[in-house]
Enzyme design. Sequence first.
Site, short mmCIF file in Angstrom:
data_model
loop_
_atom_site.label_atom_id
_atom_site.label_comp_id
_atom_site.label_asym_id
_atom_site.label_seq_id
_atom_site.Cartn_x
_atom_site.Cartn_y
_atom_site.Cartn_z
N GLY A 89 0.83 -1.20 0.00
CA GLY A 89 0.00 0.00 0.00
C GLY A 89 0.86 1.25 0.00
O GLY A 89 2.06 1.20 0.29
N ASP A 145 -3.19 9.64 15.21
CA ASP A 145 -3.84 9.42 13.91
C ASP A 145 -4.67 8.14 13.93
O ASP A 145 -4.58 7.30 13.03
CB ASP A 145 -2.80 9.37 12.80
#
Length: 414
Positions: A16, A130
């Site tokens: 990714g 995050d």
Amino acid sequence: MARNIGSRYTAHQILGRGSAGTVWLGEGPEGPVAIKLLREDLASDQELVGRFVQERTALLGLDHPHVVAVRDLVVDGNDLALVMTLVRGTDLRTRLDRERRLAPEAAVAIIADVADGLAAAHKAQIVHRDVKPENILLDMEGPLGPGGAHPALLTDFGVAKLIDTPRRTKATKIIGTPDYLAPEIVEGLPPRAAVDIYALATVLYELLAGFTPFGGGHPGAVLRRHVTETVVPLPGIPEELWQLLVQCLAKAPASRLRASELAVRLRDLLPLLAGIPPLEVDEPGPEESEQAPAYDEQQYTPAADEPRRRGAVPLVPGSAPDSNRDTHTSMRVPAPDELAGGPLGTARAPRAPGKPRPGSARNKAAAVRKRRITLGAAAVLLCAAVAVGGWLAAGGGDGDGAPQDSENSAPATP
């Protein structure tokens, strides 16, 4: 094509991509690993490399069943990489995109796992900064939990902090993903453990509803909602779960639960949630998802809603690559007068299936149609009244208003 990462690791296949770098399936001395290779411009930043080395001990020491372990940090020439345990499964964003929303029992079980991982991190004085579905991995080889949920692990610890260096982000910048940012971050305060709790509660809301409580549209508008708007109840969940969500989405950081408390409270609720199906709450319709102009970080001008930006930065084989939502988005901190805005409102209220959301374009269109129908009916009644009045004036009665004689009327008395 395989490439060496330092002297101990080999990267074989890209899993990714994100704004911070690329995730590879790799091989190390102890077997398969996931390698997050940061961007070259990050690796060439000597200040960031120094912070990277400083964080090494803390990140390597974070060992918990619900945290993706950082096994090594590599600094080698232009390579700056985190070597992590490879999780055999998928990320939570992929599952959410496939199923739209989860049954409350499964959603709560997943979030309880992540809260356990955060509790360990916060105890070690590490703030994630995050927390979002892209950074929550589901171990498909692990035992099934309540609601058929796979064990959940939180990943990407340290990345936000590493990138957030004074040279890279000025005092007026925000590092994070807009939908999950706590209000105090938007207001420019330093991130504490409470920002992770707010983000995790936002993820839980999203798992239940299918959309985030303050997301949708221009990033500037999203930031403003976090500070000025209140979240509305979700129909169909127990009051105890809703109150827990409200507490963890509180604007004041001190009002939120600690991660360890949240994990315990969520697990206490699991028996109450058994058998409850996914909620029947409509997602925002097309009329609420108009394409907005590109975001200019030099301006803070909330615009019309646009589609929620979603992406993924998976650390597992077979997951979709990052699409159009950056892992870390740099945004200007709104000025106090911009955040003040109007009165405190309610953000993107959920609606019952088939009914428009209050304040939505479809809701406004329905109101306009209703007004038109009302005005049309009033016009018809007015025309009818005028016609009757004209008939009466033309011959429906005598000059002084007395009834007209007819063959069936009684003779007037003299």
